[in-house]
Scaffold this active site. Structure first.
Site, PDB file in Angstrom:
ATOM      1  N   HIS A   1     -17.439  43.192  -6.334  1.00 12.90           N
ATOM      2  CA  HIS A   1     -18.092  43.628  -6.875  1.00 12.90           C
ATOM      3  C   HIS A   1     -17.933  45.057  -8.005  1.00 12.90           C
ATOM      4  CE1 HIS A   1     -22.233  44.587  -8.133  1.00 12.90           C
ATOM      5  NE2 HIS A   1     -22.895  45.787  -7.809  1.00 12.90           N
TER       6      HIS A   1
ATOM      7  N   ARG B   1     -22.691  50.610   2.080  1.00 13.84           N
ATOM      8  CA  ARG B   1     -22.456  48.666   1.898  1.00 13.84           C
ATOM      9  C   ARG B   1     -21.673  48.418   2.599  1.00 13.84           C
ATOM     10  NH1 ARG B   1     -22.801  48.904  -5.222  1.00 13.84           N
ATOM     11  NH2 ARG B   1     -25.111  48.747  -4.769  1.00 13.84           N
TER      12      ARG B   1
ATOM     13  N   ARG C   1     -17.788  53.501  -2.832  1.00 19.89           N
ATOM     14  CA  ARG C   1     -19.121  53.881  -3.589  1.00 19.89           C
ATOM     15  C   ARG C   1     -20.367  53.952  -3.524  1.00 19.89           C
ATOM     16  NH1 ARG C   1     -22.165  51.182  -9.240  1.00 19.89           N
ATOM     17  NH2 ARG C   1     -22.121  49.361  -6.831  1.00 19.89           N
TER      18      ARG C   1
HETATM   19  C1  LIG Z   1     -23.979  42.793 -11.439  1.00 23.85           C
HETATM   20  C2  LIG Z   1     -23.795  43.713 -11.382  1.00 23.85           C
HETATM   21  C3  LIG Z   1     -25.122  44.709 -10.933  1.00 23.85           C
HETATM   22  C4  LIG Z   1     -24.273  45.862 -11.631  1.00 23.85           C
HETATM   23  N1  LIG Z   1     -25.617  47.089 -10.414  1.00 23.85           N
HETATM   24  C5  LIG Z   1     -24.630  48.512 -10.775  1.00 23.85           C
HETATM   25  C6  LIG Z   1     -26.132  49.285 -10.917  1.00 23.85           C
HETATM   26  O1  LIG Z   1     -27.221  49.419 -10.937  1.00 23.85           O
HETATM   27  N2  LIG Z   1     -25.692  50.924 -10.776  1.00 23.85           N
HETATM   28  C7  LIG Z   1     -24.669  51.352 -10.937  1.00 23.85           C
HETATM   29  O2  LIG Z   1     -24.253  52.589 -11.578  1.00 23.85           O
HETATM   30  N3  LIG Z   1     -23.351  50.204 -11.464  1.00 23.85           N
HETATM   31  C8  LIG Z   1     -23.614  49.122 -11.075  1.00 23.85           C
HETATM   32  N4  LIG Z   1     -23.028  48.361 -10.842  1.00 23.85           N
HETATM   33  C9  LIG Z   1     -21.355  48.655 -11.530  1.00 23.85           C
HETATM   34  C10 LIG Z   1     -21.461  49.238 -13.131  1.00 23.85           C
HETATM   35  O3  LIG Z   1     -22.026  48.114 -13.675  1.00 23.85           O
HETATM   36  C11 LIG Z   1     -20.225  49.662 -14.082  1.00 23.85           C
HETATM   37  O4  LIG Z   1     -19.399  49.591 -12.803  1.00 23.85           O
HETATM   38  C12 LIG Z   1     -20.019  49.254 -15.131  1.00 23.85           C
HETATM   39  O5  LIG Z   1     -21.059  49.131 -16.138  1.00 23.85           O
HETATM   40  C13 LIG Z   1     -19.051  49.774 -15.740  1.00 23.85           C
HETATM   41  O6  LIG Z   1     -19.117  50.024 -16.431  1.00 23.85           O
HETATM   42  P1  LIG Z   1     -17.790  49.802 -18.478  1.00 23.85           P
HETATM   43  O7  LIG Z   1     -18.031  50.573 -19.294  1.00 23.85           O
HETATM   44  O8  LIG Z   1     -16.148  51.211 -17.386  1.00 23.85           O
HETATM   45  O9  LIG Z   1     -16.795  48.861 -17.727  1.00 23.85           O
HETATM   46  P2  LIG Z   1     -17.211  47.413 -18.648  1.00 23.85           P
HETATM   47  O10 LIG Z   1     -19.327  47.922 -18.952  1.00 23.85           O
HETATM   48  O11 LIG Z   1     -17.236  46.607 -17.333  1.00 23.85           O
HETATM   49  O12 LIG Z   1     -16.759  47.001 -20.030  1.00 23.85           O
HETATM   50  C14 LIG Z   1     -15.691  46.724 -20.247  1.00 23.85           C
HETATM   51  C15 LIG Z   1     -14.942  46.628 -21.057  1.00 23.85           C
HETATM   52  O13 LIG Z   1     -13.701  46.387 -21.275  1.00 23.85           O
HETATM   53  C16 LIG Z   1     -13.158  44.755 -22.359  1.00 23.85           C
HETATM   54  N5  LIG Z   1     -12.003  44.663 -22.022  1.00 23.85           N
HETATM   55  C17 LIG Z   1     -11.942  44.319 -20.561  1.00 23.85           C
HETATM   56  N6  LIG Z   1     -10.739  43.912 -20.908  1.00 23.85           N
HETATM   57  C18 LIG Z   1     -10.192  43.834 -22.263  1.00 23.85           C
HETATM   58  C19 LIG Z   1      -9.297  43.678 -22.813  1.00 23.85           C
HETATM   59  N7  LIG Z   1      -8.504  43.010 -21.836  1.00 23.85           N
HETATM   60  N8  LIG Z   1      -9.469  43.480 -24.382  1.00 23.85           N
HETATM   61  C20 LIG Z   1     -10.494  43.360 -24.973  1.00 23.85           C
HETATM   62  N9  LIG Z   1     -11.094  43.838 -23.953  1.00 23.85           N
HETATM   63  C21 LIG Z   1     -11.510  44.058 -22.753  1.00 23.85           C
HETATM   64  C22 LIG Z   1     -14.899  44.327 -21.984  1.00 23.85           C
HETATM   65  O14 LIG Z   1     -14.930  43.334 -22.885  1.00 23.85           O
HETATM   66  C23 LIG Z   1     -15.940  45.043 -21.753  1.00 23.85           C
HETATM   67  O15 LIG Z   1     -16.325  45.816 -23.695  1.00 23.85           O
HETATM   68  C24 LIG Z   1     -22.624  47.057 -11.248  1.00 23.85           C
HETATM   69  C25 LIG Z   1     -21.788  45.374 -11.845  1.00 23.85           C
HETATM   70  C26 LIG Z   1     -22.076  44.213 -11.370  1.00 23.85           C
HETATM   71  C27 LIG Z   1     -21.459  43.089 -11.666  1.00 23.85           C
END
Ligand SMILES: Cc1cc2nc3c(=O)[nH]c(=O)nc-3n(C[C@H](O)[C@H](O)[C@H](O)COP(=O)(O)OP(=O)(O)OC[C@H]3O[C@@H](n4cnc5c(N)ncnc54)[C@H](O)[C@@H]3O)c2cc1C
Length: 524
Positions: A343, A284, A378
């Site tokens: 991203h 990437r 990544r």
């Molecule tokens: C458009 C897009 C496409 C992607 N495609 C892929 C893919 O195909 N495959 C892959 O492996 N990864 C992909 N990724 C990356 C992947 O989606 C993320 O790394 C992963 O979803 C992160 O998951 P998480 O549960 O750690 O955080 P998130 O899903 O981002 O969740 C974060 C949570 O924390 C909460 N939060 C944050 N700060 C606060 C605060 N101060 N107070 C209260 N709540 C808070 C939010 O409300 C949310 O509930 C993609 C990312 C994007 C943006």
């Protein structure tokens, strides 16, 4: 507002974040009680619900965890932690089985086996997906539905967490606000174990594919409480955000290039074959910088899917198709304008193989954590996987480590609130100076902007963002080489031996202070 309006306590775990990492951890903790606290609605929350490609796992008949591990290490530009990579690649198939048991509707072939997609730098197809490009939405909805049905899980949305609560050197809770303005209430959530699952920091940049809630606040909160942070300088830019002026920018998934879509410039010329043997499927960072350089040289860049997909586009990639349609583009007959956008954060709160941070009582999981899986770059579709593998591990560890006996005395002092300074100043500085191509002058200038913002407001939400931004910028300034997601135009070489960055916010402050004190700055 400086008084605590109410205190909510649990004898189990408090999980901040309802993306895939937070929800999976809660489900794996059950029947142990947990409160899952989030800004937005579980099932639709965070980057998770937006993920398009899917999840990497060696589930194909001719695949192996060793091959998955080798590809991950290959992409990581010398900084992956091999032991972590191997455990993630080994445990991946079992976590996919967990998702299937929870009801995730993965796409299947006619014979009933899982349909597997291929993405950049994977040596063979190994991405499980849902309805082409709808994995994140479908899996998030599935996990949220299971969490709603699970009595031991309390889901709370609409809270903005601003500070970790520390008592006698242990993290014991989180201060969060509910509501806005003068009616806002401050609540102290206290628990025997606290898990951060707060996602990434893409929205600290003006051009991002992340939801605007991905502002690195969890990372900032942990750093302000003294946690060790790892590899913060490594930010991945997705090469192909759809460049139609939207904030955040919709994504054209990498799987499109896996299906044969090609990158062309404004003259219709393919340029990736001259840059890397894997052309459009190169790692990437290489694709993103090549696109960036075309754009800087005055050439717009397009993702041309016409020959590879034509009229089957809408069926195979309905999410991207809808985003194109909303911008007036028909990808079956027109190339899609694309540009790189912030991203994914490879760095984060340093964690061990159990998801423990350096602070007693605090575990971290998902994108906010830095486990050593990703190194400097990544591998596509390894991030949802990391959230699942470490969700299981955190749940296991929390169960074994839960503090017994009476825990709570007088509550710790609440944070003080103030009017926040405008985050767009920070976002512009990060996109201008801490993005795909960095140099000392730009990084120093970004540190200046961050320092100025910190003096204008003591608002904790802003201080969390500036802390996260400062860690990224200071670590980028301190790394005198180019590697993976970190490219220095003034240090283009890659050192033979790569070392990971481990630093605290105090270390970042010291780097920033050197900049302020430097004779060149004094003469400005
Ligand atoms: C458009 C897009 C496409 C992607 N495609 C892929 C893919 O195909 N495959 C892959 O492996 N990864 C992909 N990724 C990356 C992947 O989606 C993320 O790394 C992963 O979803 C992160 O998951 P998480 O549960 O750690 O955080 P998130 O899903 O981002 O969740 C974060 C949570 O924390 C909460 N939060 C944050 N700060 C606060 C605060 N101060 N107070 C209260 N709540 C808070 C939010 O409300 C949310 O509930 C993609 C990312 C994007 C943006």
């Amino acid at each position: 507002m400086t008084r605590i309006d109410s205190i909510v306590e649990t004898d189990g775990a408090l999980i901040l974040g309802a993306g895939i990492a937070g929800l999976f951890t809660a489900l794996k903790l059950a029947p142990m009680p947990s409160i899952v606290l989030a800004g937005t609605r579980p099932g639709l929350s965070g980057s998770s619900a937006w993920a398009q490609g899917g999840i990497a796992a060696a589930v194909g008949a001719d695949d192996s965890w060793q091959s998955h591990a080798a590809d991950t290490i290959g992409a990581g530009a010398g900084l992956c932690d091999r032991a972590i990579v191997e455990l993630v690649a080994r445990e991946a198939p079992e976590r996919i089985q967990d998702l299937i048991r929870f009801g995730a509707p993965f796409d299947r072939k006619a014979d009933g086996s899982l349909a597997l997609g291929r993405e950049a730098a994977h040596s063979l197809p190994r991405i499980v997906h849902v309805k082409g490009d709808g994995a994140g939405a479908a899996i998030s909805a599935t996990l949220a539905a299971r969490a709603h049905e699970t009595n031991s899980i309390t889901l709370l949305e609409g809270f903005h967490a601003v500070e970790l609560a520390m008592e006698a050197g242990r993290i014991t809770g989180i201060f969060a606000r509910a509501g806005l303005g003068p009616d806002a209430r401050l609540i102290l959530f206290r628990a025997r174990a606290v898990v951060l699952a707060t996602g990434g920091l893409g929205a600290l940049y003006a051009v991002t594919t992340n939801p605007l809630e991905a502002r690195g606040e969890g990372l900032g909160m942990a750093a302000r409480a003294g946690a060790l942070i790892a590899d913060p300088e490594f930010v991945q830019f997705h090469p192909t955000a759809i460049a139609v002026g939207r904030d955040p920018a919709p994504l054209a998934t990498e799987a499109l290039r896996g299906e044969g879509a090609v990158l062309v410039n404004g003259r219709g010329e393919r340029f990736m074959s001259a840059i890397h043997k894997d052309a459009e499927l190169a790692p990437r960072d290489i694709v993103a910088r090549a696109i960036h350089r075309q754009i800087v040289s005055g050439q717009p860049v397009f993702l041309d899917c016409r020959e590879a997909m034509g009229t089957s586009f809408a069926n195979h990639f309905p999410t991207v198709f809808a985003a194109c349609q909303a911008a007036g583009i028909d990808p079956a007959s027109q190339p899609i304008p694309v540009a790189p956008a912030a991203h994914y954060h490879m760095g984060g709160i340093a964690s061990d193989k159990h998801g423990r941070s350096s602070l007693p009582g605090l575990w971290v999981v998902g994108e906010c954590a830095a486990t050593g899986l990703h190194g400097a770059n990544r591998l596509a579709s390894n991030s949802l996987l990391e959230g699942l593998v470490f969700g299981e591990r955190v749940a296991d560890d929390v169960r074994g480590q839960l503090v017994q006996g009476p825990l709570r005395g007088a509550p710790p002092a609440p944070p003080r609130f103030a009017s926040p300074a405008p985050p767009h100043v920070l976002r512009s500085a990060m996109s201008r100076d801490v993005a795909l191509e960095r140099n000392a002058e730009g990084l120093r200038s970004a540190l200046d902007v961050i320092a100025r913002l910190q003096t204008t407001s003591s608002e904790p939400a802003l201080l969390n963002m500036t802390a996260a931004a400062k860690l990224v910028t200071a670590a980028a300034l301190a790394r005198h080489e180019s590697r993976g997601g970190h490219w220095r135009s003034d240090y283009p070489q890659t050192e033979k031996t790569g070392t990971r960055t481990f630093m605290t916010l105090a270390d970042a402050d010291r780097i920033a202070a050197t900049v302020e004190a430097s004779p060149q700055r004094a003469n400005k």
